[in-house]
Design an enzyme around this catalytic site. Sequence first.
Site, PDB file in Angstrom:
ATOM      1  N   VAL A 275       1.484   4.067   9.127  1.00  0.00           N
ATOM      2  CA  VAL A 275       0.568   3.454  10.091  1.00  0.00           C
ATOM      3  C   VAL A 275       1.179   3.403  11.481  1.00  0.00           C
ATOM      4  O   VAL A 275       0.555   3.821  12.460  1.00  0.00           O
ATOM      5  CB  VAL A 275       0.176   2.034   9.622  1.00  0.00           C
ATOM      6  CG1 VAL A 275      -0.665   1.337  10.682  1.00  0.00           C
ATOM      7  CG2 VAL A 275      -0.574   2.111   8.306  1.00  0.00           C
TER       8      VAL A 275
ATOM      9  N   LYS B 295      16.365   6.061  10.582  1.00  0.00           N
ATOM     10  CA  LYS B 295      15.019   6.592  10.775  1.00  0.00           C
ATOM     11  C   LYS B 295      14.772   6.920  12.247  1.00  0.00           C
ATOM     12  O   LYS B 295      14.207   7.966  12.575  1.00  0.00           O
ATOM     13  CB  LYS B 295      13.980   5.577  10.279  1.00  0.00           C
ATOM     14  CG  LYS B 295      12.554   6.104  10.290  1.00  0.00           C
ATOM     15  CD  LYS B 295      11.557   5.038   9.884  1.00  0.00           C
ATOM     16  CE  LYS B 295      11.557   4.762   8.409  1.00  0.00           C
ATOM     17  NZ  LYS B 295      10.415   3.899   8.003  1.00  0.00           N
TER      18      LYS B 295
ATOM     19  N   THR C  35      -1.732  -4.473   6.959  1.00  0.00           N
ATOM     20  CA  THR C  35      -2.726  -5.148   6.129  1.00  0.00           C
ATOM     21  C   THR C  35      -2.159  -6.493   5.695  1.00  0.00           C
ATOM     22  O   THR C  35      -1.139  -6.555   5.007  1.00  0.00           O
ATOM     23  CB  THR C  35      -3.074  -4.295   4.898  1.00  0.00           C
ATOM     24  OG1 THR C  35      -3.575  -3.034   5.341  1.00  0.00           O
ATOM     25  CG2 THR C  35      -4.124  -4.982   4.039  1.00  0.00           C
TER      26      THR C  35
ATOM     27  N   GLU D 193      -6.022  -0.909  10.147  1.00  0.00           N
ATOM     28  CA  GLU D 193      -6.132   0.547  10.111  1.00  0.00           C
ATOM     29  C   GLU D 193      -6.958   0.970   8.902  1.00  0.00           C
ATOM     30  O   GLU D 193      -7.023   0.272   7.891  1.00  0.00           O
ATOM     31  CB  GLU D 193      -4.740   1.186  10.071  1.00  0.00           C
ATOM     32  CG  GLU D 193      -3.827   0.700   8.960  1.00  0.00           C
ATOM     33  CD  GLU D 193      -4.079   1.367   7.624  1.00  0.00           C
ATOM     34  OE1 GLU D 193      -4.678   2.468   7.617  1.00  0.00           O
ATOM     35  OE2 GLU D 193      -3.670   0.795   6.598  1.00  0.00           O
TER      36      GLU D 193
ATOM     37  N   ASN E 180     -11.137  -1.914   1.183  1.00  0.00           N
ATOM     38  CA  ASN E 180     -10.317  -1.246   0.176  1.00  0.00           C
ATOM     39  C   ASN E 180     -10.695  -1.666  -1.244  1.00  0.00           C
ATOM     40  O   ASN E 180     -10.695  -0.849  -2.164  1.00  0.00           O
ATOM     41  CB  ASN E 180      -8.840  -1.504   0.434  1.00  0.00           C
ATOM     42  CG  ASN E 180      -8.288  -0.604   1.526  1.00  0.00           C
ATOM     43  OD1 ASN E 180      -8.962   0.318   1.978  1.00  0.00           O
ATOM     44  ND2 ASN E 180      -7.072  -0.859   1.959  1.00  0.00           N
TER      45      ASN E 180
ATOM     46  N   ALA F  24     -14.136  10.889 -10.950  1.00  0.00           N
ATOM     47  CA  ALA F  24     -13.386  10.324 -12.072  1.00  0.00           C
ATOM     48  C   ALA F  24     -12.018  10.989 -12.158  1.00  0.00           C
ATOM     49  O   ALA F  24     -11.852  12.156 -11.800  1.00  0.00           O
ATOM     50  CB  ALA F  24     -14.155  10.537 -13.374  1.00  0.00           C
TER      51      ALA F  24
ATOM     52  N   CYS G 276      -2.344   1.541  -0.506  1.00  0.00           N
ATOM     53  CA  CYS G 276      -3.368   0.550  -0.161  1.00  0.00           C
ATOM     54  C   CYS G 276      -4.076  -0.063  -1.358  1.00  0.00           C
ATOM     55  O   CYS G 276      -3.995  -1.274  -1.587  1.00  0.00           O
ATOM     56  CB  CYS G 276      -4.396   1.183   0.775  1.00  0.00           C
ATOM     57  SG  CYS G 276      -3.731   1.636   2.393  1.00  0.00           S
TER      58      CYS G 276
END
Length: 446
Positions: free
Chosen positions: A14, A38, A124, A154, A211, A255, A263
Amino acid sequence: MEVRKITVIGTGYVGLVSGTCFAEIGHEVTCCDINEEKISLLRQGNMPIYEPGLKELVHKNVSEKRLYFTSNIAKAIQAADIIYIAVGTPMSQTGEADLTFVKQVAKTIGENLNGYKVIVTKSTVPVGTGRLVASLIRTHSQSSQPFDIVSNPEFLREGVAIQDTMNMERAIIGASSEKAFQIIAEVHKPFNTKIVQTSVETAEMIKYAANAFLATKLSFINDIANICERVGADVTKVSEGIGLDKRIGHQFLQAGVGFGGSCFPKDTAALHHIAKTYGYDFKLIDAVIETNFNQRVFFVEKVEAALGSLQGKIISVLGLSFKPNTDDMRYAPSLDVIPLLREKGAIVKAYDPIAIEEAKKHIGYQCTYFEDLYETIENADACVILTDWSEIKELDLVKVKSLLRKPIIIDGRNLFDLNTMHEHDFMYVSIGRPVVRTKTPIQDAI
């Protein structure tokens, strides 16, 4: 458009995608992270995640001096007009969202607040987190500098995250003041999106509700698939038929072996915990979570039914990431399926075009990894499909049949047409569809 100085704290999916796209539309963006390794990789032009098109877009905006990377979070906060919080909120042991990183960021912002800023939560988070962030900033601020809180969730899909940002369907902006709303709305204008103004709490709930609803559609169609198998119906046609109803729509009616990713699993669990905390028994979300896990157990039972005992059988597993075009292994079906196969005595050979190194961190050496698709299949007793990578969709079925010890494919993504598999004389077991049997019987238990 007024060019804003934006600091994004957190360089995961994100944060990195959002920050890069903000730079692409003209803002001066600094992405920061406490993980110095990083940041060092990013400064060298190496991406810590796999996302199509991201590396090129990062390089472009770095070279055009709109995008910067730093581990000096304090300095980045002080230089910003807008601060985005985009750190992880993983599922805790109790199922609730773990806000440890969000709290740490709020504390750091408070300690470095040096003027009016808009603090935007992109992560989130449960309802009420905006109030918590504001409280922590005030507690740790050495001055009475003004600030506003915004929730701007987001809605990115991994694998097409840049496309989803640059062409976003909607921007939910829950702001604590009209001034903050106008600032964040202005930032989003170049995305030509529908802007929805809400309270902070409403914006936080919208993310979880969205979600959870999509996860519910997936679990619903998987339950329908399980019934289809028992009555001889074809779930793909059921999905097509009900999806043509505009009230239902065709998306998220495929399916399969169950949803995964960063998420749906954690957000359904978090919404369940929120409901429980406030005294509401959310039975529907309980069923969604249970169905999703059971789908993986049922899938392994299909493999066992096709082969009889799995003891000593060589199983080729195609696809390890939770979906194609990403190396994300979070809650991927392979994380449950491979250990279950191993528990039953199977020897597992595994293939993924991108996610092998990431998979090793989660699965370890419960299987042997292969970078060549057909080498993975060679001499296996059966082939199992868990991720719908294009490389797997385009399998040369003639070659596959010649490499397998037995012509058996158990497909968790319904990639192939039943008539095609019959013509190629495979035993083909998929989700919610009739089993295709070989013309010449093979020893199987179905």
